[in-house]
Design a protein around this motif. Structure first.
Motif, PDB file in Angstrom:
ATOM      1  N   ILE A  28       0.862  -1.186   0.000  1.00 29.67           N
ATOM      2  CA  ILE A  28       0.000   0.000   0.000  1.00 29.67           C
ATOM      3  C   ILE A  28       0.895   1.233   0.000  1.00 29.67           C
ATOM      4  N   ARG A  29       0.306   2.358  -0.386  1.00 24.38           N
ATOM      5  CA  ARG A  29       1.078   3.602  -0.377  1.00 24.38           C
ATOM      6  C   ARG A  29       1.443   3.970   1.056  1.00 24.38           C
ATOM      7  N   ILE A  30       2.665   4.366   1.242  1.00 27.70           N
ATOM      8  CA  ILE A  30       3.116   4.832   2.554  1.00 27.70           C
ATOM      9  C   ILE A  30       2.858   6.332   2.577  1.00 27.70           C
ATOM     10  N   LYS A  31       1.705   6.679   3.074  1.00 26.55           N
ATOM     11  CA  LYS A  31       1.248   8.065   3.073  1.00 26.55           C
ATOM     12  C   LYS A  31       0.524   8.316   4.395  1.00 26.55           C
ATOM     13  N   PRO A  32       0.828   9.395   5.072  1.00 30.83           N
ATOM     14  CA  PRO A  32       0.104   9.645   6.325  1.00 30.83           C
ATOM     15  C   PRO A  32      -1.359   9.963   6.060  1.00 30.83           C
ATOM     16  N   ILE A  33      -2.203   9.429   6.924  1.00 26.22           N
ATOM     17  CA  ILE A  33      -3.618   9.790   6.869  1.00 26.22           C
ATOM     18  C   ILE A  33      -4.025  10.357   8.221  1.00 26.22           C
ATOM     19  N   GLN A  34      -5.048  11.135   8.187  1.00 31.41           N
ATOM     20  CA  GLN A  34      -5.528  11.795   9.398  1.00 31.41           C
ATOM     21  C   GLN A  34      -6.642  10.961  10.024  1.00 31.41           C
ATOM     22  N   PHE A  35      -6.464  10.609  11.281  1.00 22.81           N
ATOM     23  CA  PHE A  35      -7.465   9.859  12.040  1.00 22.81           C
ATOM     24  C   PHE A  35      -8.138  10.785  13.042  1.00 22.81           C
ATOM     25  N   LEU A  36      -9.445  10.710  13.110  1.00 28.72           N
ATOM     26  CA  LEU A  36     -10.201  11.325  14.195  1.00 28.72           C
ATOM     27  C   LEU A  36     -10.119  10.362  15.373  1.00 28.72           C
ATOM     28  N   VAL A  37      -9.685  10.822  16.521  1.00 28.17           N
ATOM     29  CA  VAL A  37      -9.646   9.971  17.710  1.00 28.17           C
ATOM     30  C   VAL A  37     -11.057   9.973  18.287  1.00 28.17           C
ATOM     31  N   ASP A  38     -11.701   8.812  18.232  1.00 28.32           N
ATOM     32  CA  ASP A  38     -13.121   8.706  18.552  1.00 28.32           C
ATOM     33  C   ASP A  38     -13.357   7.616  19.590  1.00 28.32           C
ATOM     34  N   THR A  39     -13.539   8.034  20.837  1.00 28.86           N
ATOM     35  CA  THR A  39     -13.767   7.059  21.903  1.00 28.86           C
ATOM     36  C   THR A  39     -15.169   6.454  21.836  1.00 28.86           C
ATOM     37  N   GLY A  40     -16.002   6.938  20.933  1.00 26.56           N
ATOM     38  CA  GLY A  40     -17.324   6.353  20.723  1.00 26.56           C
ATOM     39  C   GLY A  40     -17.320   5.260  19.668  1.00 26.56           C
ATOM     40  N   SER A  41     -16.193   5.064  19.017  1.00 24.59           N
ATOM     41  CA  SER A  41     -16.098   4.023  17.987  1.00 24.59           C
ATOM     42  C   SER A  41     -15.442   2.777  18.568  1.00 24.59           C
ATOM     43  N   PRO A  42     -16.043   1.611  18.351  1.00 26.61           N
ATOM     44  CA  PRO A  42     -15.420   0.386  18.867  1.00 26.61           C
ATOM     45  C   PRO A  42     -14.186  -0.026  18.073  1.00 26.61           C
ATOM     46  N   TRP A  43     -14.051   0.456  16.821  1.00 23.71           N
ATOM     47  CA  TRP A  43     -12.963   0.006  15.957  1.00 23.71           C
ATOM     48  C   TRP A  43     -12.182   1.167  15.376  1.00 23.71           C
ATOM     49  N   THR A  44     -10.955   0.850  15.029  1.00 26.22           N
ATOM     50  CA  THR A  44     -10.155   1.723  14.191  1.00 26.22           C
ATOM     51  C   THR A  44     -10.569   1.415  12.758  1.00 26.22           C
ATOM     52  N   VAL A  45     -10.904   2.475  12.011  1.00 21.06           N
ATOM     53  CA  VAL A  45     -11.512   2.307  10.693  1.00 21.06           C
ATOM     54  C   VAL A  45     -10.804   3.180   9.666  1.00 21.06           C
ATOM     55  N   ILE A  46     -10.501   2.577   8.528  1.00 19.99           N
ATOM     56  CA  ILE A  46      -9.990   3.324   7.377  1.00 19.99           C
ATOM     57  C   ILE A  46     -11.196   3.656   6.507  1.00 19.99           C
TER      58      ILE A  46
END
Length: 150
Positions: A28-46
């Motif tokens: 996969i491309r090695i590129k930074p992506i921005q994650f919203l830190v969401d304590t209401g989400s059970p999973w880390t999601v792309i």
């Protein structure tokens, strides 16, 4: 360890974000992506848009055994698993922090839509990441400060 987060406005309210790079067994491309830190989400999601930007091979990802279809950001998505993943962020000392995970979710719309339509939906760093890596979120929206710490 302390990982500083950016506090940005989302839906008219401050929210914590972190840039991370993803590495996996797939090319996969090695590129930074921005994650919203969401304590209401059970999973880390792309998000679908970020999956497209990273060139994640969706067609070969496996479905999880539970919660194969989810509602996310007001739409219905199929959840797939990207396995043996490493997330990398810059800590407060400027060093690279590595976080190896057994899997993270990649979501794809259940209806025919162009992935560009999902550009406004952020990828999410969820509770699974915080629990597995034993991190806590410090977030003070009044001061505009946020960080992850162990």
């Amino acid at each position: 360890m302390k990982i500083p987060l950016k506090v940005r406005e989302r839906f008219g309210q401050p929210a914590p974000f972190v840039f991370m790079r993803i590495q996996s067994k797939y090319h996969i491309r090695i590129k930074p992506i921005q994650f919203l830190v969401d304590t209401g989400s059970p999973w880390t999601v792309i998000s679908p848009y970020d999956a497209m930007q990273l060139n994640i091979p969706i067609q070969i990802l496996k479905k999880p055994t539970d919660y194969t279809t989810i509602l996310f950001a007001g739409d219905k998505f199929q959840r797939l698993l990207l396995t043996n993943v490493s997330l990398r962020a810059i800590d407060a000392e400027g060093k690279i922090a590595h976080f190896d995970l057994p899997s993270i979710s990649v979501i794809m719309p259940t209806t025919k839509k162009k992935l560009g339509q999902f550009k406004g939906i952020h990828s999410v760093l969820g509770c699974d990441f915080l629990n597995l890596k034993k991190l806590y979120l410090h977030f003070d929206p009044n001061k505009g400060e946020a960080f992850l710490s162990d």
